[in-house]
Motif scaffolding. Sequence first.
Motif, mmCIF file in Angstrom:
data_model
loop_
_atom_site.group_PDB
_atom_site.id
_atom_site.type_symbol
_atom_site.label_atom_id
_atom_site.label_comp_id
_atom_site.label_asym_id
_atom_site.label_seq_id
_atom_site.Cartn_x
_atom_site.Cartn_y
_atom_site.Cartn_z
ATOM 1 N N ARG A 122 0.837 -1.201 0.000
ATOM 2 C CA ARG A 122 0.000 0.000 0.000
ATOM 3 C C ARG A 122 0.872 1.252 0.000
ATOM 4 O O ARG A 122 0.595 2.224 -0.695
ATOM 5 N N ARG A 123 1.949 1.210 0.784
ATOM 6 C CA ARG A 123 2.791 2.406 0.885
ATOM 7 C C ARG A 123 3.568 2.710 -0.400
ATOM 8 O O ARG A 123 4.132 3.786 -0.541
ATOM 9 N N THR A 126 0.629 5.059 -1.738
ATOM 10 C CA THR A 126 -0.123 6.018 -0.912
ATOM 11 C C THR A 126 0.198 7.466 -1.279
ATOM 12 O O THR A 126 -0.682 8.323 -1.269
ATOM 13 N N ARG A 127 1.455 7.736 -1.606
ATOM 14 C CA ARG A 127 1.821 9.128 -1.922
ATOM 15 C C ARG A 127 1.002 9.666 -3.099
ATOM 16 O O ARG A 127 0.741 10.862 -3.197
ATOM 17 N N MET A 130 -2.351 11.156 -1.798
ATOM 18 C CA MET A 130 -2.448 12.021 -0.623
ATOM 19 C C MET A 130 -3.123 13.333 -0.998
ATOM 20 O O MET A 130 -3.175 13.729 -2.164
ATOM 21 N N VAL A 131 -3.624 13.987 0.025
ATOM 22 C CA VAL A 131 -4.542 15.102 -0.196
ATOM 23 C C VAL A 131 -3.934 16.175 -1.093
ATOM 24 O O VAL A 131 -4.569 16.645 -2.038
ATOM 25 N N LYS A 132 -2.683 16.556 -0.838
ATOM 26 C CA LYS A 132 -2.132 17.676 -1.633
ATOM 27 C C LYS A 132 -1.908 17.284 -3.092
ATOM 28 O O LYS A 132 -2.063 18.112 -3.996
ATOM 29 N N ILE A 370 -7.083 -0.023 8.634
ATOM 30 C CA ILE A 370 -5.925 0.204 7.756
ATOM 31 C C ILE A 370 -6.228 -0.034 6.285
ATOM 32 O O ILE A 370 -5.450 0.363 5.425
ATOM 33 N N GLN A 372 -8.907 1.228 4.855
ATOM 34 C CA GLN A 372 -9.821 2.277 4.384
ATOM 35 C C GLN A 372 -9.342 2.791 3.026
ATOM 36 O O GLN A 372 -8.151 2.935 2.779
ATOM 37 N N CYS A 373 -10.320 3.081 2.173
ATOM 38 C CA CYS A 373 -10.076 3.403 0.769
ATOM 39 C C CYS A 373 -8.840 4.283 0.544
ATOM 40 O O CYS A 373 -8.744 5.389 1.060
ATOM 41 N N GLN A 376 -9.630 7.673 -1.481
ATOM 42 C CA GLN A 376 -10.773 8.472 -1.006
ATOM 43 C C GLN A 376 -10.619 9.966 -1.280
ATOM 44 O O GLN A 376 -11.617 10.637 -1.589
ATOM 45 N N CYS B 11 -2.165 4.740 7.753
ATOM 46 C CA CYS B 11 -2.454 4.133 6.445
ATOM 47 C C CYS B 11 -2.660 5.210 5.377
ATOM 48 O O CYS B 11 -3.113 4.921 4.273
ATOM 49 N N GLN B 26 0.948 15.437 5.260
ATOM 50 C CA GLN B 26 1.388 14.102 4.841
ATOM 51 C C GLN B 26 2.770 14.220 4.234
ATOM 52 O O GLN B 26 3.021 15.126 3.430
ATOM 53 N N ASP B 30 5.465 8.986 1.159
ATOM 54 C CA ASP B 30 4.471 7.915 1.267
ATOM 55 C C ASP B 30 3.135 8.367 1.866
ATOM 56 O O ASP B 30 2.283 7.519 2.157
#
Lengths: 424, 64
Positions: A122-123, A126-127, A130-132, A370, A372-373, A376, B11, B26, B30
């Motif tokens: 997942r990691r 994940t980046r 991310m929100v930004k 852990i 969770q979408c 999202q 996560c 963040q 990652d």
Amino acid sequence: MTDITDTIDTARPPAPAPLPVQPPSGCPFDPPPLSNLLERGDPHDEFGALRAEEPISKISLPDGSWAWLATRYADIRAILGDTRFSSDTTLHGYPLSGMTGGASTENRGFIRRDPPEHTRLRRMVTREFMVKRVEALRPEIQRITDELCDAMERAEGRTADLVEALALPVPSLVISLLLGVPYDDHEIFQRLTGTLLSRTVTDAEREAARIELRDYLDQLVTAKEADPGDDILGRLIIEQRQTGEITHDEVAAFAALLLIAGHETTANMIGLSALTLMRDRATAEQLRRDPALIRGAVEELLRFHSIIRNGPRRVATVDVEIDGHLIRAGEGVVAAVPSGNRDESVFADADRLDIRRPNAQHHVAFGYGIHQCLGQALARVELQVVIATLLRRFPAMRPAVPVEEIPFRTDMAIHGCHALPVTW
Amino acid sequence: MKITLDADKCCAAGQCVLVAPEVFDQRDEDGVVVLLDAEPAADQHAAVREAAAICPAAVIEVHE
């Protein structure tokens, strides 16, 4: 690749009890109540009774196996937030039958694994979500949406199928942008993803599209290996070269997973949200007057519609007591997201859509824990942009057929509309 | 108010950033949570409590 079509076996399972997590038959809306729809039965009533009387109950799955069904918000969060409940679909007792994404245990993506493998995989991506990073994409998502709206405006007769014209293409084009699908291939990519999710094609055509898409993604990864671009696949490939941690097939599996997870879900939320606001003129007008309300409105629409109808699912790895109820090692659990999101102990007047609901974001529409979408933030921005744009550009849009004639996805694990004929 | 994080469990869902962007960020590599302000001013307290309540991995601990 997993089975994308997610068809549920709608045959009535034998005892111990029917599966009340199947989609409602007919209109998905509670408010405003329509007498003919109430007669068909309302799953939320059934969930309400279960929450009150038997919050963790036994249900039978389409293949005749059974699992526990958790219907209270607190229990759902307790189960999904507890890693003693495993997401590993290969474990004995995992409730595979009828699950979203298909029951195949081949080529499991990270969403069907536990830590530490889940965390490691997942990691790697994940980046990207991310929100930004997602906020930086907002202008592109707006451009994609505007172009599709332009095409709708140019179409003859001021009518369209909103699913085909907007709801499906937006997430398809956004994910192709993220994956780095070349612009010249957008048409083929959209045609294949559209065929996969169409219900008017034959099984043979759908299977052919699935194979063509799998081969396309495989070739795309090969092309990126030769010339990695500034996109998710390019970055994964560079990482792969540096660390040797992922293979060609794993990169292709990531591409397929991100496509599947982000496409059908977002598309159905767009369709249901648009329909809701066409029928709730007062709320639509509030959103037009005060665009800042859109963020909260999207959270509330996610809560209200809860399109994942039969999961997430887990299997207990040890005996665990939840709310005084013993779940034994090896027993499966289905978390009823639509029920948790209508739990009155958390969401007052839960069957009402309230775009100013202060705790709407507490919903579990994206799951919890852990797993969770991952996408999202992207789903939120896509929904915010598309809904706000529709309201602004098509203030007179309305369903072109009576609501009873809209084909709801009563046969699918992800709820929504197969088609949404609109006029304006 | 004092905030502590168990970032190993994060996560990267990003919900805290949506709710309290002045307190949480963040990290670029990652998406794992970064604390911008471990002792935020009173006007941030409600948002921080909300972030802790909806964090899917129960990473955020608030001491008051």
